[in-house]
Design a protein around this motif. Structure first.
Motif, PDB file in Angstrom:
ATOM      1  N   UNK A  71      32.974  62.809  65.035  1.00 35.89           N
ATOM      2  CA  UNK A  71      32.062  64.143  64.949  1.00 35.89           C
ATOM      3  C   UNK A  71      32.668  65.213  65.485  1.00 35.89           C
ATOM      4  N   UNK A  72      33.355  65.139  66.579  1.00 37.34           N
ATOM      5  CA  UNK A  72      34.329  66.395  67.084  1.00 37.34           C
ATOM      6  C   UNK A  72      35.338  66.794  66.307  1.00 37.34           C
ATOM      7  N   UNK A  73      36.016  65.938  65.811  1.00 42.09           N
ATOM      8  CA  UNK A  73      37.239  66.384  64.812  1.00 42.09           C
ATOM      9  C   UNK A  73      36.487  66.992  63.485  1.00 42.09           C
ATOM     10  N   UNK A  74      35.426  66.388  62.910  1.00 40.62           N
ATOM     11  CA  UNK A  74      34.943  66.868  61.691  1.00 40.62           C
ATOM     12  C   UNK A  74      34.446  68.101  61.937  1.00 40.62           C
ATOM     13  N   UNK A  75      33.766  68.588  63.282  1.00 39.29           N
ATOM     14  CA  UNK A  75      33.160  69.918  63.330  1.00 39.29           C
ATOM     15  C   UNK A  75      34.436  71.058  63.568  1.00 39.29           C
ATOM     16  N   UNK A  76      35.416  70.343  64.095  1.00 40.66           N
ATOM     17  CA  UNK A  76      36.799  71.358  64.167  1.00 40.66           C
ATOM     18  C   UNK A  76      37.234  71.712  62.957  1.00 40.66           C
ATOM     19  N   UNK A  77      37.780  70.779  62.277  1.00 35.86           N
ATOM     20  CA  UNK A  77      38.297  70.723  60.852  1.00 35.86           C
ATOM     21  C   UNK A  77      37.242  71.796  59.918  1.00 35.86           C
ATOM     22  N   UNK A  78      35.916  71.516  60.110  1.00 35.46           N
ATOM     23  CA  UNK A  78      35.061  72.358  59.296  1.00 35.46           C
ATOM     24  C   UNK A  78      35.262  73.955  59.793  1.00 35.46           C
ATOM     25  N   UNK A  79      35.159  74.018  60.996  1.00 34.28           N
ATOM     26  CA  UNK A  79      35.154  75.537  61.575  1.00 34.28           C
ATOM     27  C   UNK A  79      36.491  75.946  61.016  1.00 34.28           C
ATOM     28  N   UNK A  81      38.540  75.212  58.645  1.00 33.07           N
ATOM     29  CA  UNK A  81      38.546  75.606  57.211  1.00 33.07           C
ATOM     30  C   UNK A  81      37.764  76.881  56.873  1.00 33.07           C
ATOM     31  N   UNK A  82      36.336  76.832  57.354  1.00 26.10           N
ATOM     32  CA  UNK A  82      35.531  78.110  57.439  1.00 26.10           C
ATOM     33  C   UNK A  82      36.165  79.571  57.750  1.00 26.10           C
ATOM     34  N   UNK A  83      36.903  79.385  58.791  1.00 25.28           N
ATOM     35  CA  UNK A  83      37.492  80.525  59.443  1.00 25.28           C
ATOM     36  C   UNK A  83      38.737  80.999  58.522  1.00 25.28           C
ATOM     37  N   UNK A  84      39.581  79.885  57.925  1.00 25.95           N
ATOM     38  CA  UNK A  84      40.614  79.900  57.203  1.00 25.95           C
ATOM     39  C   UNK A  84      40.288  80.815  55.780  1.00 25.95           C
ATOM     40  N   UNK A  85      39.175  80.283  55.289  1.00 22.50           N
ATOM     41  CA  UNK A  85      38.726  80.894  54.021  1.00 22.50           C
ATOM     42  C   UNK A  85      38.189  82.394  54.280  1.00 22.50           C
TER      43      UNK A  85
END
Length: 296
Positions: A71-79, A81-85
């Motif tokens: 859960x923690x890793x998914x949230x970090x990766x989503x953020x 990716x969002x910040x990178x985009x």
């Protein structure tokens, strides 16, 4: 001090395997072999000193610690990716700002006016995010907020914009087809976050409503407006949101405004306006100018 972080490849392999519950499906998603996924997760478990998966024969199942970590890793990766985009979408020769706003205010008042800001500042891109509740600007990724005045904004820098004055409105067709056009006889529409609005309005206006709580409830003022346009009843909504519909005759407001249940919109900045970075300062000055004609 060097950060103690696992590799991105290991985190991506783990997140995909945890989401799918399968090394094989994770391998297919990431265009790797199942063995490569297994090795990456093995290195991650060795790095952490924790077993993330239970291995039963040829099958794997997330361990309790693995489920929490996923859960923690998914949230970090989503953020990430969002910040990178977000950064990838930045204009090369310009600037951009992130503004948080109440959704109906954004769609009904702010966005229709943004073309004028773009004409004045063509190199500044304004991104708008929806925020229903007050929040701390620092660390939020948001440059400024447009919201109701609230004690939660203490320590930040607020600038008064507009007053939200509620007014009862309905479709003219509703009045034309109703034998009794008094508010007491017409169906009332409600905003879920303000269930006592009709009662407060009736008391202030000296109107008797048999049961001011009866009627469908909606989350947003924008929903109330659409319901009123569809002839479903009378909505108590901010006048600043429906000025165009009233001008066009699509909505009518034959009842008095509800001044006693008004709220005030404000622009919230993280620091004084004269110290704000120039793109945000340009937006703030423009916004205050736009609000000026409607300010008392």
């Amino acid at each position: 001090m060097r950060r103690k972080l696992p590799s991105n490849a290991a985190l991506m392999a783990f997140e995909a395997a945890a989401r799918h519950g399968s090394f094989a499906r994770a391998a297919e998603e990431l265009s790797l072999t199942e063995g490569a996924i297994s090795r990456q997760i093995g290195r991650l478990e060795e790095f952490l000193g924790v077993a993330l998966f239970q291995r039963i024969g040829n099958r794997v199942r997330l361990a309790a610690s693995g489920a929490r970590y996923a859960v923690q890793v998914r949230d970090i990766l989503d953020r990430l990716e969002r910040d990178s985009l977000y950064l990838m979408g930045q204009p090369i020769d310009g600037a951009s700002i992130e503004i948080a706003a109440l959704p109906t205010f954004a769609t009904r008042w702010l966005i229709p006016r943004l073309k004028r800001f773009k004409e004045r500042h063509p190199h500044i891109t304004v991104h708008i995010a929806e925020r229903m509740e007050p929040f701390v600007l620092a660390g939020s990724g948001v440059d400024a907020a447009i919201h109701f005045e609230h004690p939660a904004w203490a320590g930040m820098h607020s600038h008064h914009l507009l007053e939200e004055i509620l007014v009862p409105v309905c479709s003219p067709a509703l009045l034309e087809t109703s034998a009794d056009t008094t508010l007491a006889a017409l169906p009332l529409l409600h905003r879920r976050q303000n269930p006592d609005a009709w009662q407060s309005y009736a008391l202030a206006a000296g109107i008797v409503l048999a049961n001011p709580a009866v009627g469908p409830r909606y989350d947003l003022h924008g929903m109330l407006i659409e319901a009123a346009l569809a002839g479903m009843g009378v909505a108590l909504v901010p006048r600043l949101y429906i000025e165009e519909e009233i001008r066009q005759g699509r909505l009518v407001a034959p009842w008095p405004d509800g001044h006693t249940i008004s709220k005030k919109f404000c622009l919230v900045l993280p620091e004084p306006m004269d110290l704000t970075a120039s793109p945000l300062q340009a937006f703030a000055l423009w916004l205050l100018e736009e609000a000026q004609p409607a300010m008392p």
